[in-house]
Design an enzyme around this catalytic site. Structure first.
Site, short mmCIF file in Angstrom:
data_model
loop_
_atom_site.label_atom_id
_atom_site.label_comp_id
_atom_site.label_asym_id
_atom_site.label_seq_id
_atom_site.Cartn_x
_atom_site.Cartn_y
_atom_site.Cartn_z
N ARG A 1 -1.12 -36.61 16.60
CA ARG A 1 -2.50 -36.71 16.13
C ARG A 1 -3.17 -35.34 16.00
O ARG A 1 -3.92 -35.10 15.06
CB ARG A 1 -3.32 -37.60 17.08
N ASP B 1 2.18 -38.20 19.79
CA ASP B 1 3.06 -37.13 19.33
C ASP B 1 2.36 -36.18 18.35
O ASP B 1 2.54 -34.98 18.40
CB ASP B 1 4.29 -37.72 18.61
N GLY C 1 -15.11 -52.48 17.83
CA GLY C 1 -15.24 -53.92 17.71
C GLY C 1 -14.27 -54.52 16.71
O GLY C 1 -14.11 -55.73 16.66
N GLU D 1 3.61 -52.08 12.08
CA GLU D 1 3.22 -51.41 10.84
C GLU D 1 4.41 -51.23 9.90
O GLU D 1 4.33 -51.53 8.72
CB GLU D 1 2.61 -50.03 11.16
N ARG E 1 2.92 -42.25 15.41
CA ARG E 1 2.77 -42.43 16.85
C ARG E 1 1.77 -41.38 17.33
O ARG E 1 2.03 -40.18 17.29
CB ARG E 1 4.11 -42.25 17.55
N GLY E 2 0.58 -41.83 17.74
CA GLY E 2 -0.55 -40.93 17.96
C GLY E 2 -0.31 -39.83 18.95
O GLY E 2 -0.68 -38.67 18.72
#
Length: 1116
Positions: free
Chosen positions: A23, A21, A51, A85, A18-19
């Protein structure tokens, strides 16, 4: 390994997180650590391009990864991307064998598992949007539950850097699991692997796909096959890479060995299966692998019979299997039914790849030398893209200056570019004369032969073989694998071409002859008076020669002839300069030499019809090796008095040989005397004085009646084989004075009625009899008593004792004092009444087919069994190799402490705390006597988290005349090896144990464990994930060996009586069936514990082929 580069199409690690939290904190540090360790990792911030469609890209990355790390944080479930995921990751774990490792970052695993706290809130929001009965939400919950049950790591307030270090180490270990070595510099491999994977259609499990790799020798077929094997073998249930099929399958026996190897590698058997012939092996391969998804690579195939024996049809293997064949013969692939679309031609390297490969071999990072581009271009032009040529030439030029490069290229200018062997010759040119001669001998005569044989032959020709072989290995011109000298085909052809270049028009002027036409040309024409240079000849096809064919060959040192016939009556004449002479199969006369000293070192005339030899080997001072085995007309042993340097005398299966020449009793350098199968040999000579030389004496199958008392003078003897000496009636007591003997085989000496008793010697240097003896076989003898075994002064270090098929009625009680005894075979002792207490470190007891056996004492109770195995486990000399314990017995009743199993599988869950209480696993198998299955086969396949560990089992080497029992005890470490439960409290590890056997009437199973604490038992009862009936608790205190838990199965509520436990083995099968019917001791399993891949059993617990299978799944 690669860094995080987008040039690759697949990933080693996929990070799910979960980014918001992580990254910029834990995740960033973890990614950098993976990157710096060369682990190619997918992280969306690095791999997603502008893209790109996010979800398809993520799903594809997961599918193409080897390992997925899920970082569960507080807000993980609030992201729909994360939920998608984790669902995809668990799907790939099930379908593609993806390795999944969870990290619980400042969140309790139980929150993820049961959906509490933040996870409960996040999932509740999803349910409010999608509906409470939403199938998607249910799949998310199941994925979270399954993932949280896996072994991983838990971090609250600990050291993040330490955890990251452990994670990276674990990932590196997983990625490095048992790959094959491809090449030092695998340039140009990756792009070809990508192409092959697309042709293999790995996504489909429909049917079986066969594929061929085709190309010239040295083009890189084997390296490419190894690379594709490394890339995909984890996707299969079993895999095997059979190298050099052409070289290792010259006849049917070799194909049998390949079939055995194929089965052993795919089924991961500890001991190789025994296959009687090719047809039986064909059926065995098909029957054992027809339901297994396998990867099989057959390297360097050149004959259809090889394919028919190893991979005859696709239906031999389970759906989804892939069979890859490398060969130089494209037509062979077509004949085997491989369509053109699945034949891949391996072509030469492109210029860019060839340049890179040359650079890696010819230059190193620290090298300061500069070489002009035109010199590099010239070298590449000579190599013409052939990887082997580039590797050899690049290694030769490494570290050399420009003038040396120019000199080398000038030399190469006279060699045709297309002749690869001429390029390889540069490595030969760099050798000293000694190594050149050894190399040419191996290339022309000895490739694929035993290294010890080669050493003897080449050493006899006055070359320094020890240092020579080492240098050739260092120069990559040969390799020695499992004692066999190997050489690449191109290098061998290069060596042969060197000899042919000596004089293409006249074979007599070459140093070596081995081609049929050349040998025929030389021996069929009268060229005896012509000058020549021949130093070695090898002829292995039907050729006729005259008596004086070699008289003028003064330079001849080595002459090997198989199936070569003389067209005359009388001996063949040889020059005195010859060092090694082999004439196998045809000679009828001893060769004739000129007068004077002879330089002969090795003489092999086995399988010949020779009837006599010279009265003595006069002038043969240098003779070391004599082989007259299978000479059925030979009646007397040669006089050895004139061969002072003789080391080996082999006279096997000389059926008319009567006695040994007295000279053998005085020969102090003789190390091996082999008279095996000389059926008329009945008298061994006296040894009047001590002989220091003889180390191995083989008299197996002779007519010898006794040994002389002077046998004690063979003071260096290590091995004596007297097996199958049917006339042997006694042994001298002086045999106890053989202080260096380690192996004594008296098996099937049917008239041997007693073994001499040991009398304490007055000699202070001889404190015990046969003090170094490790192996003693008395199986099949007619011994009236074995009291000598009770004397602790006799063979105190004995490790293996065989008394099988003898007439013993009882065993000495003092056998328990033999602390070094590990294998004890008493099978087929039909009159044996009892087995007393056994030695403390015994591992294997073979006592099947002993019909009169009464088991008195407590040798087979669970407590004593456990105590003995745990004692063995603590022996330092075992070098931490965990023990197993095997007992073969006549059929009897199953002991009460073994739980009968009727289903074909069993499963349960166990925590790490519970697993730590395991002392071992006991298996009890009753084999059904069957004329078609005299030697029952069985295998035990343990897995940890789906990864195969060392396989157990194989085939019993003892035939069965009646129903028999196998009682097998394993320590947990012996079955599953080292198990990593991770750092998470309550984490789960998946264990499995599969037993596949044939002709089994019944079996039982029990986990032996330490006493379980009350809180652990309560937890087991509460979660209902395991039936306590599976456990047998024992106390290790010898004064109180066992306890029974009130939570145990009802059949175990009564205190176990050891005597009764042993007497159970005497009950009849009929009585047992009644007991089982009344007590109904079926194993009750928790609901829902069967896994998708487990077989569903019928009422008998057998599969459709009659095999019985047991799967034990320890989860937690």
């Amino acid at each position: 390994m690669a860094s995080s580069s987008k040039a690759k199409s697949s990933y080693e690690v996929f990070l799910s997180f979960r980014g918001t939290d992580l990254r910029n904190t834990f995740l960033g540090h973890l990614y950098k650590a993976l990157y710096h360790n060369g682990i190619y990792t997918f992280i969306d911030s690095e791999e997603l391009k502008k893209g790109d469609q996010i979800l398809p890209t993520l799903m594809k990355a997961i599918e193409e990864s080897c390992v997925a790390i899920i970082i569960f944080s507080e807000d993980y479930a609030s992201s729909q991307w994360c939920l998608e995921e984790v669902m995809k990751i668990m799907e790939c774990k099930e379908q593609k064998d993806l390795t999944v490792l969870p990290v619980f970052y400042k969140v309790d695993p139980r929150e993820v598992r049961w959906g509490s706290k933040s996870y409960e809130k996040a999932l509740a929001k999803r349910e409010s949007r999608l509906g409470k009965d939403s199938k998607k939400v249910k799949r998310w919950k199941k994925a979270l539950f399954d993932a949280s049950c896996l072994s991983g790591w838990h971090l609250n307030d600990g050291d993040e850097s330490e955890l990251i270090e452990r994670i990276v180490k674990e990932i590196s270990t997983l990625l490095d699991r048992k790959p094959l070595h491809v090449a030092k510099h695998p340039v140009g491999i990756d792009s070809r692997v990508v192409k092959l994977k697309s042709m293999l259609n790995l996504e489909s499990d429909d049917g079986v796909l066969m594929m061929g790799l085709w190309g010239k020798g040295g083009i890189g077929k084997t390296s490419l096959a190894k690379a594709i094997y490394n890339d995909i073998f984890r996707q299969f249930e079993g895999s095997a890479f059979l190298a050099n099929v052409r070289e290792t399958s010259t006849d049917c026996r070799d194909l049998v060995a390949l079939q055995e190897k194929l089965l052993s590698e795919i089924l991961l058997l500890k001991r190789r299966l025994e296959v009687s012939n090719v047809d039986a092996g064909t059926n065995l391969v098909r029957d054992r692998l027809c339901r297994k998804k396998v990867l099989l690579i057959l390297d360097d195939v050149d004959d259809l019979c090889q394919l028919n024996a190893l991979a005859g049809e696709g239906k031999w293997f389970g759906n989804g299997s892939r069979i890859i064949i490398t060969t130089r013969d494209k037509h062979l692939l077509i004949c085997h039914g491989i369509d053109q679309d699945h034949v891949y031609e391996v072509k030469a390297l492109e210029d860019r790849e060839a340049r890179e490969l040359l650079s890696k071999h010819a230059f190193q990072m620290h090298q300061k030398l500069k070489i002009k581009k035109d010199l590099v271009d010239s070298v590449l032009k000579h190599a013409e893209g052939l990887p082997l040529a580039i590797e050899v030439l690049g290694s030769f030029l490494y570290g050399r200056r420009e003038d040396e490069w120019k000199s080398t290229l000038k030399k190469l200018s006279t060699i045709p570019h297309k002749a690869i062997n001429n390029v390889l010759k540069l490595s030969y040119d760099g050798l000293e004369d000694n190594e050149k001669e050894i190399f040419l001998h191996i290339a022309c005569f000895f490739k694929g032969r035993d290294s010890e044989y080669i050493k003897k032959v080449i050493d006899s020709c006055d070359f320094e073989i020890a240092i020579g072989l080492e240098i050739l290995i260092e120069r990559s011109l040969i390799s020695i694998e499992h004692g066999i000298v190997e050489m690449h085909d191109l290098i061998q052809l290069m060596g042969m071409d060197i000899v042919n270049q000596e004089c293409r028009d006249d074979p007599w002027r070459r140093s070596r002859l081995w081609l049929y036409d050349d040998v025929l040309d030389v021996l069929s024409r009268r060229l005896c008076s012509k000058s020549h240079s021949v130093g070695a000849i090898k002829a292995e096809r039907n050729i006729y020669c005259g008596p004086n064919a070699f008289t003028k060959a003064s330079r001849l040192r080595l002459l090997i002839m198989h199936n070569l016939h003389n067209s005359f009556q009388g001996p063949i004449c040889l020059p005195n300069e010859i060092r090694w002479f082999e004439w196998v199969g045809c000679a009828s006369w001893f060769p004739q030499f000129s007068s004077g000293p002879k330089k002969l070192v090795g003489l092999d005339m086995s399988k010949s019809s020779i009837t006599g030899m010279p009265k003595q080997f006069k002038d043969f001072q240098q003779l070391k090796y004599i082989n007259f085995s299978n000479c059925e007309s030979l009646v007397r042993m040669p006089d050895l008095s004139c061969t002072p340097n003789l080391e080996e005398l082999v006279l096997c299966v000389c059926k008319n040989l009567v006695e040994a020449h007295e000279s053998v009793a005085y020969h102090d350098k003789l190390q091996l005397l082999n008279l095996r199968g000389c059926k008329k040999f009945d008298s061994f000579p006296d040894i009047p004085c001590k002989l220091q030389g003889l180390k191995k004496l083989c008299l197996q199958g002779t007519a010898i009646r006794e040994l002389p008392a002077s046998i004690e003078n063979l003071v260096s003897l290590k091995i004596m084989d007297l097996s199958n000496c049917k006339n042997l009636v006694s042994l001298p007591s002086s045999i106890y004075k053989l202080q260096n003997i380690e192996h004594l085989d008296l098996g099937y000496c049917t008239n041997l009625i007693e073994f001499p008793k040991y009398k304490n010697s007055a000699d202070p240097s001889m404190k015990s009899g046969l003090s170094d003896l490790l192996f003693l076989s008395l199986g099949g003898c007619n011994l009236s008593g074995i009291e000598f075994l009770g004397n602790p002064s006799c063979f105190p270090f004995l490790q293996l004792l065989i008394l099988a098929e003898s007439n013993v009625t009882s065993l000495p009680t003092s056998i328990r004092k033999r602390d070094h005894l590990t294998i004890y075979a008493i099978s087929f002792c039909h009159q044996l009444q009892e087995i007393p207490e056994l030695p403390p470190f015994l591992k294997h007891l073979l006592a099947n087919n002993c019909e009169s056996l009464q088991k008195n004492g407590d040798s087979f109770s669970s407590s004593v069994l456990i105590r003995r195995v745990l004692t063995v486990a603590d022996i330092p000399s075992l070098d931490q190799t965990p023990p197993d314990y095997i007992i073969w017995l006549p059929e009897g009743e199953m002991p009460e402490w073994v739980l009968p199993i009727e289903e074909s599988f069993i499963s349960f869950m166990a925590s790490k705390d519970l697993y730590d209480q395991f002392l071992g696993v006991t298996l009890y198998i009753v084999f059904d006597n069957d004329d078609q299955a005299k030697y029952p086969m069985f295998e035990i396949l343990p897995h940890v988290n789906g990864e195969m560990r060392n396989c157990k089992g194989g085939r019993s080497f003892l035939t069965m005349d009646s129903d028999q029992i196998l009682l097998w005890f394993f320590t947990p470490r012996d079955l599953w090896g080292e198990v990593n439960f991770g750092q998470i409290d309550g984490s789960y590890v998946h264990f499995s144990l599969t037993i596949s056997t044939a002709k089994v009437k019944k079996w039982g199973f029990r986990i032996i464990c330490k006493p379980l604490e009350d809180n652990l038992k309560i937890g087991i009862q509460d979660n209902q994930l395991i039936d306590l009936a599976l456990f047998r608790e024992v106390v290790l205190d010898p004064t109180d060996l066992e306890v029974d838990s009130p939570l145990m199965h009802k059949d175990n509520l009564i205190k176990m009586d050891l005597q009764k436990d042993l007497q159970d083995c005497q009950r009849s099968s009929e009585e047992h069936s009644q007991i089982v019917s009344k007590a109904n001791p079926k194993l009750i399993l928790p609901h829902g514990m069967r896994t998708k891949n487990m077989p569903i059993s019928n009422s008998t617990g057998r599969d459709e082929d009659g095999r019985v299978g047991l799967q034990l799944l320890l989860l937690e």
